[in-house]
Design an enzyme around this catalytic site. Structure first.
Site, mmCIF file in Angstrom:
data_model
loop_
_atom_site.group_PDB
_atom_site.id
_atom_site.type_symbol
_atom_site.label_atom_id
_atom_site.label_comp_id
_atom_site.label_asym_id
_atom_site.label_seq_id
_atom_site.Cartn_x
_atom_site.Cartn_y
_atom_site.Cartn_z
ATOM 1 N N SER A 16 36.515 -7.056 3.533
ATOM 2 C CA SER A 16 36.258 -5.730 4.095
ATOM 3 C C SER A 16 37.511 -4.938 4.403
ATOM 4 O O SER A 16 37.469 -3.705 4.427
ATOM 5 C CB SER A 16 35.434 -5.869 5.374
ATOM 6 O OG SER A 16 36.105 -6.686 6.320
ATOM 7 N N GLU A 202 34.573 -0.790 19.242
ATOM 8 C CA GLU A 202 35.953 -1.223 19.468
ATOM 9 C C GLU A 202 36.225 -2.373 18.520
ATOM 10 O O GLU A 202 35.896 -3.524 18.795
ATOM 11 C CB GLU A 202 36.195 -1.632 20.918
ATOM 12 C CG GLU A 202 37.652 -2.011 21.168
ATOM 13 C CD GLU A 202 38.050 -1.979 22.630
ATOM 14 O OE1 GLU A 202 39.042 -2.634 22.962
ATOM 15 O OE2 GLU A 202 37.380 -1.282 23.407
ATOM 16 N N HIS A 206 38.996 -3.801 11.403
ATOM 17 C CA HIS A 206 38.768 -2.818 10.337
ATOM 18 C C HIS A 206 39.469 -1.500 10.643
ATOM 19 O O HIS A 206 39.371 -0.970 11.751
ATOM 20 C CB HIS A 206 37.269 -2.610 10.145
ATOM 21 C CG HIS A 206 36.555 -3.875 9.786
ATOM 22 N ND1 HIS A 206 35.856 -4.619 10.709
ATOM 23 C CD2 HIS A 206 36.470 -4.541 8.611
ATOM 24 C CE1 HIS A 206 35.355 -5.695 10.116
ATOM 25 N NE2 HIS A 206 35.713 -5.669 8.843
#
Length: 251
Positions: A16, A202, A206
């Site tokens: 990701s 939060e 990422h």
């Protein structure tokens, strides 16, 4: 396919932190989405006639070295890459969640297989250590990836594969900004600030779009010499078309 039939591609395999995102995830973004512009600019500084570098981002949220293959994405990487292209590989964030993908076990074995398959295409594999997370404790930025960066580095040395130590570089970036200012690199929003995250978020793993752009610049800086080398090799290749099975096609 002749070496000059299309622009050089950099094909990305990863998780990701590399992956492209759908609009509803904004401002969350992986660095791969912004690598093309950053890398093209770097390459153009050194080789004005190089043209654009095309980036094909086949990273996926949650991917491990095994699931990326099981989901068919690794086959997509091999299909997208041609002789003379560059394939950058960054895993480790999610492999740590699986005992059989331990750094000196399944993880290294999976990366080694990827390296072999990219080389078999005539493309250049580039290993990347996983980018750092922003996890602080008592003012100190923690190491959260265990032995995975070391395992990638060791494999690169053993197999004579180019390596981008993104873990070290992004740790340095976070530390240079400081604990609070470095929040802007990551997806952190208070409740009510975005209709896409009504309860707030939060996230210290990422990136935001801004963070992804900054990290893409770091990747471009490290990767540009390898792309320039690949471009030089392509320019010297015979002007003829070759199938992947090695047979020469009429040109």
């Amino acid at each position: 396919m002749s070496a000059g039939a299309r622009p050089l591609r950099v094909v990305l395999a990863g998780d990701s932190t590399v992956a492209p995102y759908v609009a509803t995830a904004y401002p969350m973004c992986g660095w791969g989405a912004h690598l093309g512009a950053a890398l093209t600019a770097r390459v153009a500084e050194a080789a004005a006639a190089a043209g654009p570098v095309h980036v094909v981002d086949l990273a996926k949220n949650g991917a491990t070295t095994q699931s990326h293959r099981d989901d068919g994405l690794w086959a997509g990487v091999l299909d997208a890459a041609a002789p003379g292209d560059v394939v950058a590989i960054q895993f480790g964030h999610n492999d740590a969640k699986h005992e059989h993908l331990a750094p000196w076990g399944g993880y290294t074995a999976a990366l080694d297989r990827m390296v072999e398959e990219v080389r078999a295409l005539g493309a250049l594999p580039v290993l990347c250590t996983p980018v750092a997370r922003r996890h602080y404790e008592d003012g100190t930025l923690l190491h959260t990836h265990g032995e995975y960066p070391a395992a990638a580095i060791a494999l690169a040395e053993r197999r004579d594969v180019p390596l981008l130590d993104l873990n070290a570089r992004t740790r340095g970036l976070i530390d240079s900004l400081g604990e609070e200012p470095s929040r802007r690199l990551f997806t952190q929003l208070p409740a009510g600030a975005s209709i896409l995250y009504p309860e707030g978020i939060e996230d210290n793993t990422h990136f935001t779009v801004d963070g992804a752009i900054i990290v893409a610049e770091v990747v471009a800086e490290l990767l540009a010499p390898m792309v320039l080398h690949a471009l030089a090799a392509r320019s010297q290749a015979p002007d003829r078309s070759c199938r992947r099975d090695g047979a020469i096609e009429p040109g």
